[in-house]
Design a protein around this motif. Sequence first.
Motif, PDB file in Angstrom:
ATOM      1  N   LEU A   7     -10.927  39.707 -39.305  1.00 36.34           N
ATOM      2  CA  LEU A   7     -11.283  40.943 -40.007  1.00 36.34           C
ATOM      3  C   LEU A   7     -12.759  40.930 -40.386  1.00 36.34           C
ATOM      4  CD1 LEU A   7     -10.398  43.626 -41.332  1.00 36.34           C
ATOM      5  CD2 LEU A   7      -9.981  42.308 -43.424  1.00 36.34           C
ATOM      6  N   HIS A   8     -13.243  39.799 -40.898  1.00 37.77           N
ATOM      7  CA  HIS A   8     -14.641  39.717 -41.303  1.00 37.77           C
ATOM      8  C   HIS A   8     -15.574  39.987 -40.116  1.00 37.77           C
ATOM      9  CE1 HIS A   8     -17.812  38.744 -44.114  1.00 37.77           C
ATOM     10  NE2 HIS A   8     -18.387  38.034 -43.161  1.00 37.77           N
ATOM     11  N   MET A   9     -15.230  39.459 -38.959  1.00 43.05           N
ATOM     12  CA  MET A   9     -16.054  39.725 -37.765  1.00 43.05           C
ATOM     13  C   MET A   9     -16.094  41.223 -37.457  1.00 43.05           C
ATOM     14  SD  MET A   9     -15.407  36.647 -35.025  1.00 43.05           S
ATOM     15  CE  MET A   9     -13.720  37.118 -34.697  1.00 43.05           C
ATOM     16  N   LEU A  10     -14.943  41.892 -37.585  1.00 42.74           N
ATOM     17  CA  LEU A  10     -14.886  43.324 -37.297  1.00 42.74           C
ATOM     18  C   LEU A  10     -15.680  44.148 -38.311  1.00 42.74           C
ATOM     19  CD1 LEU A  10     -11.100  43.715 -36.395  1.00 42.74           C
ATOM     20  CD2 LEU A  10     -13.033  43.829 -34.802  1.00 42.74           C
ATOM     21  N   LEU A  11     -15.708  43.679 -39.549  1.00 49.48           N
ATOM     22  CA  LEU A  11     -16.370  44.443 -40.606  1.00 49.48           C
ATOM     23  C   LEU A  11     -17.874  44.252 -40.644  1.00 49.48           C
ATOM     24  CD1 LEU A  11     -13.873  44.041 -43.609  1.00 49.48           C
ATOM     25  CD2 LEU A  11     -13.909  45.757 -41.792  1.00 49.48           C
ATOM     26  N   LEU A  12     -18.388  43.253 -39.921  1.00 45.87           N
ATOM     27  CA  LEU A  12     -19.831  42.992 -39.904  1.00 45.87           C
ATOM     28  C   LEU A  12     -20.506  43.650 -38.718  1.00 45.87           C
ATOM     29  CD1 LEU A  12     -20.569  39.233 -40.703  1.00 45.87           C
ATOM     30  CD2 LEU A  12     -20.889  41.209 -42.169  1.00 45.87           C
ATOM     31  N   ARG A  13     -21.690  44.177 -38.971  1.00 41.78           N
ATOM     32  CA  ARG A  13     -22.533  44.624 -37.867  1.00 41.78           C
ATOM     33  C   ARG A  13     -23.232  43.394 -37.296  1.00 41.78           C
ATOM     34  NH1 ARG A  13     -25.691  49.213 -41.143  1.00 41.78           N
ATOM     35  NH2 ARG A  13     -27.220  47.563 -40.969  1.00 41.78           N
ATOM     36  N   PRO A  14     -23.758  43.483 -36.074  1.00 37.38           N
ATOM     37  CA  PRO A  14     -24.441  42.321 -35.491  1.00 37.38           C
ATOM     38  C   PRO A  14     -25.593  41.780 -36.339  1.00 37.38           C
ATOM     39  CG  PRO A  14     -24.004  43.941 -33.786  1.00 37.38           C
ATOM     40  CD  PRO A  14     -23.631  44.581 -35.103  1.00 37.38           C
ATOM     41  N   ASP A  15     -26.215  42.653 -37.172  1.00 42.00           N
ATOM     42  CA  ASP A  15     -27.336  42.192 -38.001  1.00 42.00           C
ATOM     43  C   ASP A  15     -26.877  41.477 -39.272  1.00 42.00           C
ATOM     44  OD1 ASP A  15     -26.450  44.227 -39.675  1.00 42.00           O
ATOM     45  OD2 ASP A  15     -28.327  45.360 -39.652  1.00 42.00           O
ATOM     46  N   GLY A  16     -25.553  41.363 -39.479  1.00 42.84           N
ATOM     47  CA  GLY A  16     -25.043  40.623 -40.615  1.00 42.84           C
ATOM     48  C   GLY A  16     -24.741  41.463 -41.841  1.00 42.84           C
ATOM     49  N   ARG A  17     -24.904  42.767 -41.750  1.00 37.61           N
ATOM     50  CA  ARG A  17     -24.546  43.652 -42.862  1.00 37.61           C
ATOM     51  C   ARG A  17     -23.128  44.168 -42.647  1.00 37.61           C
ATOM     52  NH1 ARG A  17     -29.667  47.270 -44.572  1.00 37.61           N
ATOM     53  NH2 ARG A  17     -31.267  45.715 -44.220  1.00 37.61           N
ATOM     54  N   VAL A  18     -22.461  44.485 -43.736  1.00 42.59           N
ATOM     55  CA  VAL A  18     -21.112  45.052 -43.651  1.00 42.59           C
ATOM     56  C   VAL A  18     -21.216  46.497 -43.176  1.00 42.59           C
ATOM     57  CG1 VAL A  18     -19.049  45.672 -44.989  1.00 42.59           C
ATOM     58  CG2 VAL A  18     -20.234  43.529 -45.459  1.00 42.59           C
ATOM     59  N   GLU A  19     -20.328  46.885 -42.276  1.00 46.38           N
ATOM     60  CA  GLU A  19     -20.294  48.259 -41.779  1.00 46.38           C
ATOM     61  C   GLU A  19     -20.196  49.222 -42.952  1.00 46.38           C
ATOM     62  OE1 GLU A  19     -20.598  49.630 -38.897  1.00 46.38           O
ATOM     63  OE2 GLU A  19     -20.227  48.061 -37.408  1.00 46.38           O
ATOM     64  N   SER A  20     -20.943  50.317 -42.893  1.00 44.34           N
ATOM     65  CA  SER A  20     -20.966  51.261 -44.015  1.00 44.34           C
ATOM     66  C   SER A  20     -19.596  51.868 -44.277  1.00 44.34           C
ATOM     67  CB  SER A  20     -21.998  52.358 -43.765  1.00 44.34           C
ATOM     68  OG  SER A  20     -21.719  53.025 -42.552  1.00 44.34           O
ATOM     69  N   ALA A  21     -18.752  51.989 -43.246  1.00 40.45           N
ATOM     70  CA  ALA A  21     -17.416  52.588 -43.410  1.00 40.45           C
ATOM     71  C   ALA A  21     -16.536  51.775 -44.352  1.00 40.45           C
ATOM     72  CB  ALA A  21     -16.732  52.731 -42.050  1.00 40.45           C
ATOM     73  N   VAL A  22     -16.858  50.505 -44.555  1.00 34.47           N
ATOM     74  CA  VAL A  22     -16.014  49.645 -45.400  1.00 34.47           C
ATOM     75  C   VAL A  22     -16.794  48.906 -46.478  1.00 34.47           C
ATOM     76  CG1 VAL A  22     -14.205  49.252 -43.706  1.00 34.47           C
ATOM     77  CG2 VAL A  22     -16.190  47.761 -43.735  1.00 34.47           C
ATOM     78  N   SER A  23     -18.048  49.268 -46.686  1.00 30.76           N
ATOM     79  CA  SER A  23     -18.874  48.495 -47.614  1.00 30.76           C
ATOM     80  C   SER A  23     -18.270  48.432 -49.017  1.00 30.76           C
ATOM     81  CB  SER A  23     -20.294  49.055 -47.673  1.00 30.76           C
ATOM     82  OG  SER A  23     -20.265  50.407 -48.077  1.00 30.76           O
ATOM     83  N   VAL A  24     -17.642  49.505 -49.465  1.00 24.26           N
ATOM     84  CA  VAL A  24     -17.056  49.527 -50.804  1.00 24.26           C
ATOM     85  C   VAL A  24     -15.710  48.803 -50.828  1.00 24.26           C
ATOM     86  CG1 VAL A  24     -16.156  51.055 -52.604  1.00 24.26           C
ATOM     87  CG2 VAL A  24     -18.235  51.672 -51.392  1.00 24.26           C
ATOM     88  N   ASN A  25     -14.967  48.870 -49.731  1.00 28.26           N
ATOM     89  CA  ASN A  25     -13.594  48.361 -49.698  1.00 28.26           C
ATOM     90  C   ASN A  25     -13.415  46.998 -49.030  1.00 28.26           C
ATOM     91  OD1 ASN A  25     -12.695  50.732 -50.945  1.00 28.26           O
ATOM     92  ND2 ASN A  25     -12.525  51.767 -48.985  1.00 28.26           N
ATOM     93  N   ARG A  26     -14.490  46.341 -48.639  1.00 31.63           N
ATOM     94  CA  ARG A  26     -14.369  45.061 -47.950  1.00 31.63           C
ATOM     95  C   ARG A  26     -13.535  44.064 -48.752  1.00 31.63           C
ATOM     96  NH1 ARG A  26     -15.406  40.334 -48.866  1.00 31.63           N
ATOM     97  NH2 ARG A  26     -16.604  40.905 -50.700  1.00 31.63           N
ATOM     98  N   LEU A  27     -13.795  44.009 -50.048  1.00 28.41           N
ATOM     99  CA  LEU A  27     -13.085  43.080 -50.924  1.00 28.41           C
ATOM    100  C   LEU A  27     -11.576  43.241 -50.789  1.00 28.41           C
ATOM    101  CD1 LEU A  27     -13.094  41.112 -53.475  1.00 28.41           C
ATOM    102  CD2 LEU A  27     -12.905  43.206 -54.812  1.00 28.41           C
ATOM    103  N   TYR A  28     -11.085  44.486 -50.881  1.00 32.67           N
ATOM    104  CA  TYR A  28      -9.645  44.733 -50.823  1.00 32.67           C
ATOM    105  C   TYR A  28      -9.075  44.279 -49.478  1.00 32.67           C
ATOM    106  CZ  TYR A  28     -11.298  48.060 -54.369  1.00 32.67           C
ATOM    107  OH  TYR A  28     -11.922  48.634 -55.431  1.00 32.67           O
TER     108      TYR A  28
END
Length: 199
Positions: A7-28
């Motif tokens: 899941l973490h791989m899917l949520l990260l962009r190649p530059d190492g930032r979290v995708e904006s679509a899930v930036s608020v909800n990554r924790l959950y």
Amino acid sequence: MLIVEELHMLLLRPDGRVESAVSVNRLYGEIAAVIVDLVLHGRVTVSNEKNPVVDIVSTQPTGNPILDSTLERLGPLRGKRLQSLVTRPKLDPLEIVVESLVVQGVLIRGERGFFGWGAARTPESDSTPEQTLRARLAAVLAGTLAPTQADLALLSILQNLNAAHAILRDECGAVSSRDLKKRIDELTAGSAAGDAVAK
């Protein structure tokens, strides 16, 4: 690889930032994923109540540092409702997941954000694991590959974060967000992993 690592791989962009679509909800999403990992490893159970409760059935170490550290942190919280657990920063597996992916050579530790503030970025070092994962999920969505429990959990988590279409845009082809939701619902209906995530 654990569901939470995939899941973490899917949520990260190649530059190492979290995708904006899930930036608020990554924790959950990542707490839910690690709890599903613990369920599948026989360490915790999730009750069938309307407001499910997480209980520890075994404290025996798994040998995996991500699971074992989460299990240890869950100890004082046993018997708590799942809804309250997924919002607890104390259970966030982020640091240990990142460390595991760095050790595996998937990510590298990068620079901090603007003027050295914020969290250190962890850009992709080896894109092969994520490409393999995305190809697997594309085949599952297309119906050419039978889904594993991990696939169903990932799809269900992305769906419940309202991010499936944004994260899997290339893997679902020209399928609309609504049709992708229907497809994921079809795949996850009645599966142990899908049910655990839905709870």
